[in-house]
Design an enzyme around this catalytic site. Structure first.
Site, PDB file in Angstrom:
ATOM      1  N   GLN A  24       0.867  -1.183   0.000  1.00 46.92           N
ATOM      2  CA  GLN A  24       0.000   0.000   0.000  1.00 46.92           C
ATOM      3  C   GLN A  24       0.893   1.218   0.000  1.00 46.92           C
ATOM      4  OE1 GLN A  24      -3.001   0.214   3.042  1.00 46.92           O
ATOM      5  NE2 GLN A  24      -3.159  -1.977   3.210  1.00 46.92           N
ATOM      6  N   VAL A  30      -1.149  -2.488  -4.332  1.00 50.66           N
ATOM      7  CA  VAL A  30      -0.619  -3.477  -5.264  1.00 50.66           C
ATOM      8  C   VAL A  30      -1.012  -4.868  -4.780  1.00 50.66           C
ATOM      9  CG1 VAL A  30       1.481  -4.415  -6.311  1.00 50.66           C
ATOM     10  CG2 VAL A  30       1.278  -1.953  -5.942  1.00 50.66           C
ATOM     11  N   ASP A 160      11.727   7.449  -9.861  1.00 49.01           N
ATOM     12  CA  ASP A 160      11.613   7.011  -8.461  1.00 49.01           C
ATOM     13  C   ASP A 160      12.551   5.836  -8.210  1.00 49.01           C
ATOM     14  OD1 ASP A 160      10.716   6.809  -5.864  1.00 49.01           O
ATOM     15  OD2 ASP A 160       8.852   5.767  -6.358  1.00 49.01           O
TER      16      ASP A 160
END
Ligand code: ATP
Length: 257
Positions: A24, A30, A160
């Site tokens: 989360q 996911v 990221d």
């Protein structure tokens, strides 16, 4: 995030579609499943369902537009990466951008210690090993650097880069660990040297904060693989110069608090 979001996803998928929540994040939930969304014969290594839930603090119409935009952007990126020579990334399986769902292939497996094979867990597993094992780690980190180098050489940025967003999977042919990049929610096409320098800086910082004991060596090996992957010496030189500038800016900022 609350249990009603998980229930909502389960209702959306239907009762014959077993899923397990595995993460989360700030943006998404996911889930993992063994089931292909429309071909029951296909199971492979399993599938990942990424769901971007509705954000209550946003106006519903803006929220819908943003969710759709971000989901489509991530899907586009996965498709593009799947045709990029040398890149290891999950395959896009299906998507429902209006509702914020992406299905993709699962990459990775269990490490010998039972943990999931993210680069983060792999480095932690080897953290207390003798120097002899460092060669194994070096081989993996060179491959990680190569993946990022190929991405940048093709004018794509990740956005990221952390050691959780790199996953290792054993090659079926050689048995050696291969590096896969995941989570392309902030990725995209960029010809800007600055974006590439920032990508490298974010990863360097992530390695320093999560794997501080050998961080210097680890970053050196990542950069070794990175430098191997560029077609143009000039392009590489520009990125490395900007990386240094981004680093200096970062240092200044942390000195000023
Ligand atoms: N294709 C995949 N194969 C295997 N695991 C995956 C895959 N995609 C996501 N995961 C797992 O789910 C986690 C979260 O996925 P992802 O980073 O895409 O979501 P996120 O909401 O952007 O997360 P965060 O906010 O933590 O960055 C990953 O760290 C990884 O453990």
């Amino acid at each position: 995030m609350s249990a009603d979001i998980v229930d909502k996803v389960k209702t959306y998928l239907g009762k014959d579609f077993p899923v397990t929540l595995i993460s989360q994040g700030a943006e998404a939930l996911v889930f993992e499943t063994k089931k292909h969304p429309f071909d029951p014969e296909l199971t492979n290594n399993g599938y990942i369902i990424k769901y971007r839930p509705h954000k209550r603090y946003r106006h519903p119409q803006i929220d819908k537009t943003l969710t759709k935009k971000r989901t489509v952007a991530e899907c586009r990126c996965l498709v593009k990466l799947n045709s990029m020579k040398g890149i290891n990334a999950p395959l896009l399986v299906a998507s429902d951008p209006y509702n914020g769902y992406i299905w993709q292939t699962k990459v990775g497996e269990q490490l010998p210690n039972g943990e999931f094979s993210s680069l983060k867990n792999f480095l932690w597993m080897h953290n207390n090993d003798e120097d002899a094992y460092l060669q194994k780690v070096q081989e993996v980190l060179i491959k990680v650097g190569q993946q990022i180098g190929i991405l940048h050489n093709n004018q794509y940025i990740h956005g990221d880069l952390t050691s959780s967003n790199v996953v290792l999977q054993r090659s079926a042919e050689s048995g050696s660990w291969e590096a896969y990049l995941i989570d392309f929610g902030l990725s995209g096409y960029s010809t800007m040297i600055e974006d590439k320098g920032v990508d490298l800086y974010v990863l360097e910082r992530a390695i320093m904060s999560t794997h501080s004991l050998y961080a210097e060596k680890y970053n050196e090996w990542i950069m070794q693989g990175y430098k191997d992957s560029f077609d143009s010496e000039d392009h590489l030189k520009q990125v490395l110069k900007r990386f240094e500038e981004v680093r200096q800016r970062g240092r200044k900022r942390s000195m000023l608090g």
